[in-house]
Design a protein around this motif. Structure first.
Motif, PDB file in Angstrom:
ATOM      1  N   ILE A 145       0.822  -1.249   0.122  1.00  0.00           N
ATOM      2  CA  ILE A 145       0.007   0.142   0.004  1.00  0.00           C
ATOM      3  C   ILE A 145       0.919   1.210  -0.083  1.00  0.00           C
ATOM      4  O   ILE A 145       0.384   2.158  -0.798  1.00  0.00           O
ATOM      5  N   LEU A 146       2.030   1.290   0.675  1.00  0.00           N
ATOM      6  CA  LEU A 146       2.689   2.470   0.952  1.00  0.00           C
ATOM      7  C   LEU A 146       3.423   2.758  -0.230  1.00  0.00           C
ATOM      8  O   LEU A 146       3.817   3.811  -0.708  1.00  0.00           O
ATOM      9  N   VAL A 147       3.983   1.710  -1.215  1.00  0.00           N
ATOM     10  CA  VAL A 147       4.883   2.022  -1.986  1.00  0.00           C
ATOM     11  C   VAL A 147       4.237   2.653  -3.230  1.00  0.00           C
ATOM     12  O   VAL A 147       4.723   3.667  -3.908  1.00  0.00           O
ATOM     13  N   PRO A 148       3.169   1.897  -3.736  1.00  0.00           N
ATOM     14  CA  PRO A 148       2.379   2.497  -4.889  1.00  0.00           C
ATOM     15  C   PRO A 148       2.022   3.996  -4.615  1.00  0.00           C
ATOM     16  O   PRO A 148       1.745   4.846  -5.255  1.00  0.00           O
ATOM     17  N   ILE A 149       1.406   4.379  -3.434  1.00  0.00           N
ATOM     18  CA  ILE A 149       0.931   5.466  -3.108  1.00  0.00           C
ATOM     19  C   ILE A 149       2.129   6.355  -3.142  1.00  0.00           C
ATOM     20  O   ILE A 149       2.108   7.654  -3.464  1.00  0.00           O
ATOM     21  N   PHE A 150       3.405   6.104  -2.392  1.00  0.00           N
ATOM     22  CA  PHE A 150       4.451   6.806  -2.498  1.00  0.00           C
ATOM     23  C   PHE A 150       4.888   7.308  -3.713  1.00  0.00           C
ATOM     24  O   PHE A 150       5.062   8.512  -4.263  1.00  0.00           O
ATOM     25  N   PHE A 151       4.870   6.522  -4.782  1.00  0.00           N
ATOM     26  CA  PHE A 151       5.137   6.787  -6.417  1.00  0.00           C
ATOM     27  C   PHE A 151       4.176   7.681  -6.729  1.00  0.00           C
ATOM     28  O   PHE A 151       4.321   8.602  -7.719  1.00  0.00           O
ATOM     29  N   LEU A 169       2.413   9.922  -5.412  1.00  0.00           N
ATOM     30  CA  LEU A 169       2.693  11.351  -5.016  1.00  0.00           C
ATOM     31  C   LEU A 169       3.713  11.728  -5.559  1.00  0.00           C
ATOM     32  O   LEU A 169       3.974  13.154  -5.725  1.00  0.00           O
ATOM     33  N   TRP A 170       4.903  11.139  -5.605  1.00  0.00           N
ATOM     34  CA  TRP A 170       6.198  11.562  -6.001  1.00  0.00           C
ATOM     35  C   TRP A 170       6.214  11.893  -7.258  1.00  0.00           C
ATOM     36  O   TRP A 170       6.964  12.770  -7.882  1.00  0.00           O
ATOM     37  N   LEU A 171       5.846  11.069  -8.218  1.00  0.00           N
ATOM     38  CA  LEU A 171       6.024  11.543  -9.650  1.00  0.00           C
ATOM     39  C   LEU A 171       5.095  12.805 -10.207  1.00  0.00           C
ATOM     40  O   LEU A 171       5.841  13.388 -10.867  1.00  0.00           O
ATOM     41  N   PRO A 172       4.070  13.211  -9.381  1.00  0.00           N
ATOM     42  CA  PRO A 172       3.608  14.501  -9.927  1.00  0.00           C
ATOM     43  C   PRO A 172       4.326  15.492  -9.415  1.00  0.00           C
ATOM     44  O   PRO A 172       4.644  16.522 -10.172  1.00  0.00           O
ATOM     45  N   ALA A 173       5.090  15.352  -8.184  1.00  0.00           N
ATOM     46  CA  ALA A 173       5.871  16.301  -7.888  1.00  0.00           C
ATOM     47  C   ALA A 173       7.074  16.522  -8.824  1.00  0.00           C
ATOM     48  O   ALA A 173       7.526  17.567  -9.122  1.00  0.00           O
ATOM     49  N   PHE A 174       7.548  15.299  -9.167  1.00  0.00           N
ATOM     50  CA  PHE A 174       8.685  15.474 -10.047  1.00  0.00           C
ATOM     51  C   PHE A 174       8.345  15.884 -11.406  1.00  0.00           C
ATOM     52  O   PHE A 174       9.037  16.651 -12.026  1.00  0.00           O
ATOM     53  N   VAL A 197      -4.408  12.365  -7.965  1.00  0.00           N
ATOM     54  CA  VAL A 197      -3.233  13.173  -7.937  1.00  0.00           C
ATOM     55  C   VAL A 197      -2.484  12.970  -9.180  1.00  0.00           C
ATOM     56  O   VAL A 197      -1.906  13.741  -9.822  1.00  0.00           O
ATOM     57  N   ALA A 198      -2.039  11.637  -9.413  1.00  0.00           N
ATOM     58  CA  ALA A 198      -1.361  11.502 -10.410  1.00  0.00           C
ATOM     59  C   ALA A 198      -1.837  11.705 -11.810  1.00  0.00           C
ATOM     60  O   ALA A 198      -1.232  11.909 -12.687  1.00  0.00           O
TER      61      ALA A 198
END
Length: 699
Positions: free
Chosen positions: A45-51, A53-58, A459-460
């Protein structure tokens, strides 16, 4: 040699980008920690949600880098962060396709998997695949016409198929992004400007209080009904229930049904929708598990929302009451407050200056600045097709012009990143305000896994169309040279339909902007009687004549004073869900002409002051009247007449006279009947008895 120098000169930009990505990763982890417990949440659950959120910020970081790389300045001192073409292309490929796979496949499958309700992983996976297959079948069916059009125009090839998929995903994301962004461009500045008024802020909280409290009570009652159903199910030890005894015991462990539950709540099980089936099946237990988990998260959501409203109302009232004394003390911090909230660095007077004078002014200034930024974005959307040279965003990003060639420096990169960040923030804030997402919500430290997957997916999904839409604000001679345009723009402009859609559809941003600006959501709700909460921002307006803010004021006051209904029931042993509405008794008529459904709650007129605080009337001023002038005058005139006592000489009139027996008099009364009647007492004399009957007219 030139290639070596070029690669060497990009090392500084790459190091800067790496440090920025580390900072972004740390911020994303803090966001995850705020909404999910990191220690107990599974890694899948944590890993896909992390990416997600991380990819839109990138992407927010990658778009300005792409602009500066394709339109670099001649002056090396003003040159911004840039990448070599190959590194930029690889970055866009990884970012886009990973975002695409996350939003369309990985996150939806994991969301349904976490919400399946089954015990075995295989059953949960099959349930998730079945639900997502139905959704993708609908999407594929709606895109068949586009597929036929592209194949006829450009032939059957992998590139045309890939272009169609990318264009359709972009168009669907742009439709949702433009609507949400248009709503947020108005709601964010307006909420900041409204926070400049402390009394207005308190009025908004009071207006929202009854609705939130009612939803909290409904969630508690719904959870209790499900727990009673599980309790009755656990008592069944024979038949088909024996096969799933372990599953039923797990459900019973999830519930908090006490042994001494009052029998008054058991008749609720008589409802046909709550009767246990004769045969207990796996599908029934999965549905019950899913409903129980959803009810628990709904309970947690509304309890958290109610507690935060009470905290904000208490702090706002303390700020308002600190006006006369010029000293502000919030008291002891709550157990759930953060580390910064527990610090007491300011004196009561400096705290009063900060919260009573400085913060409202800063809120109004920031709201006005963001209102101008919103106006610039809307204007740029409207003129980018007809008059692109008048785009405000274009003028703020491109500072250097050499003939017809535009150049983007470091300052332009920073401004571009801020523009994209504000556009994405406006869309994401709207997602938390528009209540049409099947009850999904973000709850501090206790967000449901399915809700977390859904919000992360949105978000993504919105980041790519908003970023490309921002790119089109620039001059065509600039954005057509970017790697982002070569990667995505060519696929969108593959057909004339996609090109015109990209230019003309953003003009429809005026629809959500006007709907939010003029409160059309509330007007449509009142006109058609919708019971669905579309936008919470419109609910900040007081419902004049309904007394909703008065009800919220009394409800908040009663809760803060420890006289809430829930606490009364906890003491008396009465169940929370055994009542139909949060009313203890029928309210008595109030002397000021208003009404309140909370008869036992202390109002400000009954208890105008609190220990250690000044009068609300002195701090907040008189309460505004909900009625017009004539109704207000009538109420005051009636209250004045009702408050006048009957003079004694009028009460003594008739004490020396006795009524005849045919009029209901009694010689033994000694005139008591007449005096009692004159004094407002009750007697048996009534002219309606002449027509037959006891004080009733018979027809």
């Amino acid at each position: 040699m030139a290639h070596v120098l070029t690669a060497a000169s990009a090392v500084g930009s790459e190091v800067f980008a790496a440090i920025a990505l580390l900072v972004i990763s740390f911020i994303v982890l803090l966001i995850l920690r705020y909404y999910l417990p990191l220690r107990t949440t599974p890694a899948y659950i944590l890993v896909p949600i992390f990416f997600a959120l991380w990819l839109p910020a990138f992407i927010v970081l990658l778009v300005p880098i792409d602009l500066a790389s394709s339109a670099a300045t001649d002056d090396e001192a003003a040159r911004g962060i840039w990448f070599p073409p190959r590194l930029l292309l690889v970055s866009w490929r990884i970012t886009y396709w990973l975002t695409f796979v996350l939003t369309w496949f990985i996150l939806p499958i994991l969301a349904e998997y976490s919400d399946a309700g089954y015990r075995e992983p295989k059953d949960r996976l099959l349930y998730s695949l079945r639900e997502n297959a139905q959704y993708h079948a609908i999407v594929l069916g709606s895109g068949i016409l586009g597929l036929i059009y592209v194949f006829i125009s450009y032939g059957i090839s992998f590139n045309s198929m890939k272009g169609l998929v990318m264009a359709l995903a972009y168009c669907w994301g742009l439709v949702l992004a433009i609507y949400l962004m248009g709503h947020g461009l108005v709601s964010i500045p307006r909420s900041l400007i409204r926070k400049g008024s402390i009394s207005g802020r308190l009025r908004q909280l009071q207006t929202r209080a009854p609705k939130i409290y009612e939803k909290m009570e409904d969630s508690l009652a719904n959870l209790e009904e499900l727990e009673i159903q599980v309790s009755e199910l656990s008592k069944r030890k024979t038949g088909s229930a024996r096969i799933y005894q372990d599953w039923i015991e797990e459900l019973a462990d999830m519930c908090s049904v006490p042994e001494s539950r009052p029998s008054s709540v058991l008749p609720r099980m008589g409802d046909e929708s709550r009767i246990l089936p004769t045969v207990i099946t796996e599908k029934y237990l999965a549905d019950l598990t899913r409903q129980l988990d959803s009810a628990r998260h709904a309970r947690s959501r509304y309890v958290d929302e109610w507690n935060r409203l009470l905290e904000h109302a208490s702090r706002t009232q303390a700020i308002l009451d600190s006006g006369p004394s010029k000293k502000l003390d919030f008291g002891r911090p709550s157990p759930g407050s953060s580390m910064f909230g527990s610090l007491t660095l300011l004196t009561p007077y400096s705290r009063y200056l900060l919260h009573f004078h400085v913060k409202p002014v800063l809120s109004v200034i920031l709201g006005g600045f963001l209102a101008m930024a919103s106006a610039c974005i809307i204007w740029s959307e409207l003129v980018k097709a007809a008059l692109p040279s008048l785009s405000v965003i274009r003028l703020t990003v491109v500072h250097h012009w050499t003939g017809d060639k535009g150049q983007v420096g470091f300052a332009g990169q920073v401004i571009a990143a801020l523009w994209i960040l504000y556009m994405c923030t406006a869309a994401l804030v709207s997602m938390t305000e528009v209540k049409v997402w099947r009850g999904r919500a973000l709850v501090r430290r206790n967000t449901a896994y399915e809700s977390a997957f859904w919000y992360a997916g949105q978000v993504a999904r919105l980041s790519v169309p908003l970023s490309y839409n921002f790119l089109t604000f620039q001059s065509p001679k600039i954005y057509t040279q970017t790697t982002f345009y070569d990667f995505l723009g060519d696929k969108i402009d593959l057909t004339p339909l996609g090109k015109w859609f990209d230019y003309l559809f953003p003009i429809l941003v005026l629809l959500p902007v006007c709907a939010t600006l003029f409160g059309l959501y509330g007007k449509v709700k009142r006109m058609f009687g919708f019971d669905m909460e579309l936008v919470t921002d419109d609910e900040d307006e007081p419902a004049y004549g309904s007394g909703s803010w008065r009800e919220g004021r009394d409800l908040i006051e009663r809760e803060l004073n420890g006289a809430s209904i829930s606490r009364r029931e906890a003491v008396t042993g009465r169940a929370v869900g055994s009542r139909a509405a949060p009313i203890l008794s029928v309210p008595a008529a109030r002397t000021d002409g208003t009404r309140t459904p909370f008869a036992t709650s202390p109002s400000y007129r009954d208890n105008p002051t609190r220990p250690g605080q000044s009068s609300r009337g002195a701090a907040a001023g008189p309460d505004p009247e909900d009625d017009n002038f004539f109704a207000s005058f009538g109420h005051r005139f009636k209250n004045t007449i009702d408050s006048i006592d009957t003079p004694k000489w009028i009460q003594e009139i008739g004490d020396g006279f006795k009524k005849p027996k045919w009029m209901g008099g009694d010689d033994d009364d000694g005139g008591a009947g007449a005096s009692g009647s004159a004094a407002g007492g009750t007697d048996n004399s009534d002219v309606r008895r002449w027509f037959g009957g006891e004080s009733r007219i018979r027809l």
